[in-house]
Design a protein around this motif. Structure first.
Motif, mmCIF file in Angstrom:
data_model
loop_
_atom_site.group_PDB
_atom_site.id
_atom_site.type_symbol
_atom_site.label_atom_id
_atom_site.label_comp_id
_atom_site.label_asym_id
_atom_site.label_seq_id
_atom_site.Cartn_x
_atom_site.Cartn_y
_atom_site.Cartn_z
ATOM 1 N N LEU A 1 13.870 20.102 -36.600
ATOM 2 C CA LEU A 1 13.905 21.073 -37.701
ATOM 3 C C LEU A 1 14.121 22.495 -37.175
ATOM 4 C CD1 LEU A 1 11.117 19.684 -40.063
ATOM 5 C CD2 LEU A 1 13.595 19.634 -40.425
ATOM 6 N N ILE A 2 13.469 22.818 -36.061
ATOM 7 C CA ILE A 2 13.657 24.148 -35.458
ATOM 8 C C ILE A 2 15.097 24.303 -34.985
ATOM 9 C CG2 ILE A 2 13.015 25.601 -33.483
ATOM 10 C CD1 ILE A 2 10.141 24.497 -33.817
ATOM 11 N N LEU A 3 15.669 23.260 -34.373
ATOM 12 C CA LEU A 3 17.070 23.318 -33.936
ATOM 13 C C LEU A 3 18.012 23.492 -35.124
ATOM 14 C CD1 LEU A 3 17.281 20.607 -31.133
ATOM 15 C CD2 LEU A 3 17.416 23.076 -30.875
ATOM 16 N N LEU A 4 17.747 22.790 -36.217
ATOM 17 C CA LEU A 4 18.578 22.933 -37.414
ATOM 18 C C LEU A 4 18.466 24.335 -38.002
ATOM 19 C CD1 LEU A 4 18.050 19.498 -39.179
ATOM 20 C CD2 LEU A 4 20.127 20.338 -38.081
ATOM 21 N N LEU A 5 17.269 24.903 -37.991
ATOM 22 C CA LEU A 5 17.076 26.271 -38.476
ATOM 23 C C LEU A 5 17.842 27.264 -37.610
ATOM 24 C CD1 LEU A 5 15.618 28.185 -40.456
ATOM 25 C CD2 LEU A 5 13.772 28.316 -38.769
ATOM 26 N N LEU A 6 17.750 27.095 -36.294
ATOM 27 C CA LEU A 6 18.498 27.977 -35.379
ATOM 28 C C LEU A 6 20.003 27.837 -35.586
ATOM 29 C CD1 LEU A 6 16.461 27.641 -32.081
ATOM 30 C CD2 LEU A 6 16.638 29.656 -33.535
ATOM 31 N N LEU A 7 20.478 26.624 -35.803
ATOM 32 C CA LEU A 7 21.897 26.398 -36.068
ATOM 33 C C LEU A 7 22.328 27.107 -37.346
ATOM 34 C CD1 LEU A 7 24.552 24.946 -35.334
ATOM 35 C CD2 LEU A 7 23.744 23.028 -36.722
ATOM 36 N N ALA A 8 21.517 27.011 -38.391
ATOM 37 C CA ALA A 8 21.835 27.678 -39.659
ATOM 38 C C ALA A 8 21.874 29.195 -39.486
ATOM 39 C CB ALA A 8 20.819 27.281 -40.731
ATOM 40 N N CYS B 1 22.531 30.837 -36.682
ATOM 41 C CA CYS B 1 23.733 31.154 -35.886
ATOM 42 C C CYS B 1 24.988 31.112 -36.751
ATOM 43 C CB CYS B 1 23.867 30.192 -34.718
ATOM 44 S SG CYS B 1 22.663 30.452 -33.410
ATOM 45 N N LEU B 2 25.110 30.096 -37.595
ATOM 46 C CA LEU B 2 26.284 30.006 -38.476
ATOM 47 C C LEU B 2 26.331 31.181 -39.448
ATOM 48 C CD1 LEU B 2 26.401 26.175 -39.248
ATOM 49 C CD2 LEU B 2 27.965 27.498 -37.813
ATOM 50 N N TYR B 3 25.187 31.598 -39.970
ATOM 51 C CA TYR B 3 25.132 32.745 -40.880
ATOM 52 C C TYR B 3 25.578 34.027 -40.169
ATOM 53 C CZ TYR B 3 23.287 36.324 -43.989
ATOM 54 O OH TYR B 3 23.167 37.423 -44.793
ATOM 55 N N ILE C 1 27.481 34.254 -37.464
ATOM 56 C CA ILE C 1 28.924 34.138 -37.177
ATOM 57 C C ILE C 1 29.739 34.455 -38.427
ATOM 58 C CG2 ILE C 1 30.763 32.485 -36.622
ATOM 59 C CD1 ILE C 1 28.758 31.180 -34.660
ATOM 60 N N PHE C 2 29.308 33.936 -39.574
ATOM 61 C CA PHE C 2 29.996 34.215 -40.838
ATOM 62 C C PHE C 2 30.002 35.709 -41.136
ATOM 63 C CE2 PHE C 2 29.655 34.868 -45.455
ATOM 64 C CZ PHE C 2 30.906 34.395 -45.833
ATOM 65 N N LYS C 3 28.869 36.379 -40.983
ATOM 66 C CA LYS C 3 28.784 37.827 -41.257
ATOM 67 C C LYS C 3 29.658 38.631 -40.296
ATOM 68 C CE LYS C 3 26.000 38.443 -44.704
ATOM 69 N NZ LYS C 3 26.426 39.112 -45.907
ATOM 70 N N VAL C 4 29.657 38.247 -39.010
ATOM 71 C CA VAL C 4 30.480 38.960 -38.020
ATOM 72 C C VAL C 4 31.963 38.773 -38.334
ATOM 73 C CG1 VAL C 4 31.143 39.005 -35.576
ATOM 74 C CG2 VAL C 4 28.734 38.954 -36.200
ATOM 75 N N LEU C 5 32.378 37.555 -38.655
ATOM 76 C CA LEU C 5 33.781 37.308 -39.006
ATOM 77 C C LEU C 5 34.181 38.093 -40.257
ATOM 78 C CD1 LEU C 5 34.244 33.499 -38.321
ATOM 79 C CD2 LEU C 5 35.317 35.394 -37.119
ATOM 80 N N LYS C 6 33.300 38.141 -41.227
ATOM 81 C CA LYS C 6 33.572 38.905 -42.451
ATOM 82 C C LYS C 6 33.765 40.389 -42.116
ATOM 83 C CE LYS C 6 31.644 39.422 -47.071
ATOM 84 N NZ LYS C 6 30.495 39.126 -47.932
ATOM 85 N N TRP C 7 32.906 40.911 -41.204
ATOM 86 C CA TRP C 7 33.007 42.313 -40.800
ATOM 87 C C TRP C 7 34.305 42.566 -40.030
ATOM 88 C CZ3 TRP C 7 32.759 44.462 -35.771
ATOM 89 C CH2 TRP C 7 32.646 45.844 -35.734
ATOM 90 N N ILE C 8 34.677 41.638 -39.118
ATOM 91 C CA ILE C 8 35.901 41.797 -38.320
ATOM 92 C C ILE C 8 37.140 41.788 -39.211
ATOM 93 C CG2 ILE C 8 37.392 40.618 -36.640
ATOM 94 C CD1 ILE C 8 34.865 39.790 -35.144
ATOM 95 N N LEU C 9 37.172 40.937 -40.200
ATOM 96 C CA LEU C 9 38.362 40.782 -41.041
ATOM 97 C C LEU C 9 38.587 41.941 -42.010
ATOM 98 C CD1 LEU C 9 38.165 36.955 -41.762
ATOM 99 C CD2 LEU C 9 39.728 38.144 -40.219
ATOM 100 N N LYS C 10 37.674 42.890 -42.082
ATOM 101 C CA LYS C 10 37.849 44.036 -42.989
ATOM 102 C C LYS C 10 38.876 45.038 -42.478
ATOM 103 C CE LYS C 10 33.517 43.950 -45.483
ATOM 104 N NZ LYS C 10 32.308 44.656 -45.831
ATOM 105 N N ARG C 11 39.085 45.131 -41.182
ATOM 106 C CA ARG C 11 40.032 46.106 -40.618
ATOM 107 C C ARG C 11 40.936 45.438 -39.597
ATOM 108 N NH1 ARG C 11 36.873 51.687 -39.881
ATOM 109 N NH2 ARG C 11 36.535 52.072 -42.095
ATOM 110 N N ASN C 12 42.203 45.875 -39.592
ATOM 111 C CA ASN C 12 43.192 45.307 -38.669
ATOM 112 C C ASN C 12 42.862 45.601 -37.216
ATOM 113 O OD1 ASN C 12 44.680 44.102 -40.632
ATOM 114 N ND2 ASN C 12 46.098 45.813 -40.897
ATOM 115 N N ILE C 13 42.324 46.780 -36.926
ATOM 116 C CA ILE C 13 42.015 47.140 -35.532
ATOM 117 C C ILE C 13 40.926 46.218 -34.975
ATOM 118 C CG2 ILE C 13 40.324 48.923 -36.097
ATOM 119 C CD1 ILE C 13 42.850 49.194 -33.289
#
Length: 192
Positions: free
Chosen positions: A7-14, A16-18, A20-32
């Motif tokens: 359960l702790i591993l699944l929580l850590l995985l969730a 990490c995925l969250y 990664i999603f937020k970082v990708l969303k932030w990166i995709l806002k600007r071309n640079i």
């Protein structure tokens, strides 16, 4: 206990995925940011390729427990290169005395066994892998069993010492090379 750990591993995985999603969303806002991220990813891939091609040489790791066991890290995919490296290791063994330590339970003290490093998973969920035998004995009983026989697919070669008929001071033998737990080539070797 294992359920809590999972359960702790699944929580850590969730989490990490969250992230990664937020970082990708932030990166995709600007071309640079996209260009910079692609440069960083390309650079990391290049470093990985360079490391894999130039810095991962075959390593023969002798077992600290068993005098006649080597675990081979980064074996060459070309079978001829791997066979020559194993043959050189056996010839090097001719020039040294047999190490102190006990032999594997199912072998002669003068045999030498070569296993590919690998097969590991989480120790309590599965096998510990062949690396376990570098500094641990085979555990043939109890809650978790670890023995080299479980890793037949990881066996690379076995050298069997024999006395030479012509000269008793020389040591001869036979190398059996394995692929998928089956002997696919045998070679006679003599100390020169």
């Amino acid at each position: 206990m294992a359920i809590i750990f999972i359960l702790i591993l699944l929580l850590l995985l969730a989490i990490c995925l969250y992230v990664i999603f937020k970082v990708l969303k932030w990166i995709l806002k600007r071309n640079i940011r996209i260009v910079f991220a692609l440069i960083v990813v390309g650079f990391l891939l290049l470093l990985g390729v360079i490391n894999h091609l130039f810095f991962k040489n075959i390593q023969f790791i002798p077992s600290e427990v068993y005098s006649n066991l080597y675990v081979v890290k980064y074996p060459d995919k070309d079978h001829k290169v791997l066979q020559q490296a194993i043959k050189n290791q056996v010839l090097k063994q001719f020039n040294t005395t047999i190490k102190n330590g006990k032999p594997l339970a199912y072998s002669n003290k003068k045999d030498i066994h070569f296993y590919k490093y690998g097969g590991s998973t989480f120790g309590f969920l599965g096998e510990a892998g062949t690396g376990y035998f570098i500094d641990h004995e085979e555990d043939l009983g109890g809650f978790v069993t670890e023995e080299l026989g479980m890793y037949a697919n990881y066996k690379l070669a076995q050298f069997i010492f024999k006395s030479c008929n012509q000269d008793s001071t020389l040591i001869c033998g036979e190398i059996k090379y394995f692929k998928d737990a089956e002997v696919y080539k045998t070679e006679i070797l003599k100390d020169r």
